[in-house]
Design a protein around this motif. Structure first.
Motif, PDB file in Angstrom:
ATOM      1  N   ASN A   1      51.035  47.191  33.333  1.00 20.16           N
ATOM      2  CA  ASN A   1      52.053  46.982  32.303  1.00 20.16           C
ATOM      3  C   ASN A   1      53.277  47.850  32.575  1.00 20.16           C
ATOM      4  OD1 ASN A   1      53.428  46.298  29.949  1.00 20.16           O
ATOM      5  ND2 ASN A   1      52.405  47.892  28.757  1.00 20.16           N
TER       6      ASN A   1
ATOM      7  N   SER B   1      53.617  42.824  34.770  1.00 15.83           N
ATOM      8  CA  SER B   1      54.913  42.449  34.209  1.00 15.83           C
ATOM      9  C   SER B   1      56.039  43.070  35.021  1.00 15.83           C
ATOM     10  CB  SER B   1      55.017  42.911  32.745  1.00 15.83           C
ATOM     11  OG  SER B   1      54.905  44.323  32.659  1.00 15.83           O
TER      12      SER B   1
ATOM     13  N   TYR C   1      59.860  42.042  25.831  1.00 18.10           N
ATOM     14  CA  TYR C   1      58.907  43.143  25.946  1.00 18.10           C
ATOM     15  C   TYR C   1      59.400  44.422  25.262  1.00 18.10           C
ATOM     16  CZ  TYR C   1      61.438  45.881  29.486  1.00 18.10           C
ATOM     17  OH  TYR C   1      62.351  46.662  30.144  1.00 18.10           O
TER      18      TYR C   1
ATOM     19  N   TYR D   1      55.842  37.892  32.883  1.00 22.28           N
ATOM     20  CA  TYR D   1      54.425  38.273  32.927  1.00 22.28           C
ATOM     21  C   TYR D   1      53.695  37.345  33.881  1.00 22.28           C
ATOM     22  CZ  TYR D   1      55.425  41.385  29.097  1.00 22.28           C
ATOM     23  OH  TYR D   1      55.937  42.416  28.351  1.00 22.28           O
TER      24      TYR D   1
END
Length: 227
Positions: free
Chosen positions: A144, A173, A213, A221
């Motif tokens: 992430n 991501s 995000y 993503y």
């Protein structure tokens, strides 16, 4: 009410300044600077996790994992785990067999105190060296916000693929900013490298979704299906 809004604003300003410092270190390739930054912010890092918009990125990754349907007993690696904020979102969805990897032991110690991970691993997946993680260890690897300057890029793909089981998933991501502006990603370089893995039969396919995000910033993503 006014006092609470003022406190949130102050926290937001502090968080933005810290984020800028981290990004500056990453863009300069200053690993020592990044480690010092993490050491300085580790104990207060979770103060910011409930700021408006701050949670969206980690929730997106957790939901992408859940959508892949790896099974609730899946062995998961949170790569770039920091203090375990992404793991907390994954646990909320019923997955508890999670290891945490991060370059900063200071961050990992905070996560360890929260009891989120089965194992913690202080290391990097940076394309420079292989970790000590065994082949085919994980059903899912999540990253992430770690595909960014000074952290991870497409040179991390071989190691990510090695430690992920056949039939497993790599979920990561990339912010629009870095996808379109960073020298290693821009002009389609990242997508081109991913296609090479599909063409070589190492990955079955790559799915992608564009989502907000952080505030009004967007990220892509990716869900990689490992062959």
């Amino acid at each position: 009410m006014a006092e609470n809004e003022s406190n949130i604003e102050k926290l937001d300003q502090i968080q933005r300044a810290q984020r800028q410092n981290m990004n500056a270190c990453g863009e300069a390739g200053d690993k020592d600077g990044m480690l010092l930054h993490y050491a300085n912010v580790a104990d207060t890092y979770d103060t910011f996790k409930d700021l408006p918009g701050w949670e969206q990125g980690r929730k997106n990754v957790a939901l992408a994992l859940h959508s892949a349907k790896p099974g609730y007993n899946a062995r998961i690696l949170d790569c770039g785990a920091a203090t375990g904020q992404t793991a907390e979102e994954i646990i909320k969805l019923g997955y508890t067999n999670i290891d945490g990897l991060d370059m900063s032991m200071d961050m990992l110690r905070v996560a360890e105190r929260k009891g989120l991970f089965k194992n913690i691993i202080c290391d990097t997946i940076d394309g420079v060296h292989n970790t000590k993680i065994a082949d085919d260890s994980y059903d899912v690897v999540v990253c992430n916000g770690t595909f960014a300057p000074g952290q991870m890029d497409q040179t991390s793909f071989p190691e990510l693929t090695r430690i992920t089981k056949s039939g497993g998933f790599i979920i990561f991501s990339v912010s629009f900013k870095y996808l379109h502006e960073w020298k290693l990603f821009k002009n389609g370089q990242l997508d081109s490298e991913m296609q090479k893995y599909v063409s070589a039969g190492k990955w079955k396919k790559v799915e992608q979704e564009t989502l907000n995000y952080w505030e009004d910033e967007q990220a892509v993503y990716y869900t990689v299906y490992v062959a």
